[in-house]
Design an enzyme around this catalytic site. Structure first.
Site, PDB file in Angstrom:
ATOM      1  N   PHE A  22       0.861  -1.198   0.000  1.00 43.97           N
ATOM      2  CA  PHE A  22       0.000   0.000   0.000  1.00 43.97           C
ATOM      3  C   PHE A  22       0.893   1.241   0.000  1.00 43.97           C
ATOM      4  CE2 PHE A  22      -3.398   2.818   1.146  1.00 43.97           C
ATOM      5  CZ  PHE A  22      -4.577   2.130   0.897  1.00 43.97           C
ATOM      6  N   HIS A  88      -9.860   5.404   8.866  1.00 43.36           N
ATOM      7  CA  HIS A  88      -9.027   4.212   8.688  1.00 43.36           C
ATOM      8  C   HIS A  88      -7.643   4.434   9.281  1.00 43.36           C
ATOM      9  CE1 HIS A  88     -10.236   0.775   6.390  1.00 43.36           C
ATOM     10  NE2 HIS A  88      -9.004   0.549   5.964  1.00 43.36           N
TER      11      HIS A  88
END
Ligand code: INI
Length: 167
Positions: A22, A88
């Site tokens: 990511f 998040h």
């Protein structure tokens, strides 16, 4: 820029790296700087093992497993958690830092926290940049230092016991 003094070669040190995919444009920079710094300090390519995981959240489990395998003197965790505008961020950054700390305590192997937590992509890029903060290189140096510290600490009792006169 701060430089840390390091003495002695890290030849023979076995270092595992767990890196998130990511935010790959950032984590690739961290990995490259980390591997280059390990190499510059004498760590051999065959003694480095770089494993990729999907995101920072997955780092602690893999780092823990590798640390507990007995095949590594230190582990390095690399990732980039960027706040953006999602909650998040809070969950992932809290969990990855807690998990990495726990993995080190569970395994007795130093596990270096090289996960960037920033507000923006630009800030993360700056921290990964070898000409600016160079956090990947810093993580490599911390790992080498911790291998040496662990070896010293493991020897402390033995040395003082040897010096102590027998009753
Ligand atoms: N993973 C990151 O490494 N960085 C982030 O910024 C990020 N954000 O913002 O969502 C992120 N999410 C993925 C997460 O780490 C897990 O891979 C995913 O939730 C699957 O478990």
């Amino acid at each position: 820029m701060k430089h840390r003094k390091m003495s002695g070669s890290a030849a023979g040190f076995r270092i595992g790296v767990v890196a998130a995919r990511f935010n790959q444009q950032i984590t690739n920079k961290l990995v490259n700087a980390c591997v280059n710094t390990l190499t510059a300090h004498g760590v051999r390519k065959e003694n480095m093992n770089v494993v990729r995981v999907p995101g920072a959240f997955e780092i602690p489990l893999v780092a823990r497993l590798m640390a507990k395998s007995g095949r590594f003197d230190a582990m390095i965790c690399l990732g980039a958690v960027i706040r953006g505008d999602t909650p998040h961020f809070e969950y992932i950054s809290a969990e990855v830092s807690r998990g990495i700390g726990q993995a080190a305590l569970d395994s007795d192997v130093p596990i270096i926290f090289g996960v960037l937590t920033t507000e923006t992509v630009a800030q993360a890029m700056e921290r990964a940049d070898t000409k600016k903060f160079n956090r990947g290189g810093d993580a490599a140096k911390s790992a080498i230092e911790m291998v040496k510290v662990m070896r010293q600490v493991k020897n402390v009792g033995q040395k003082s016991a040897a010096r102590r006169p027998a009753n």
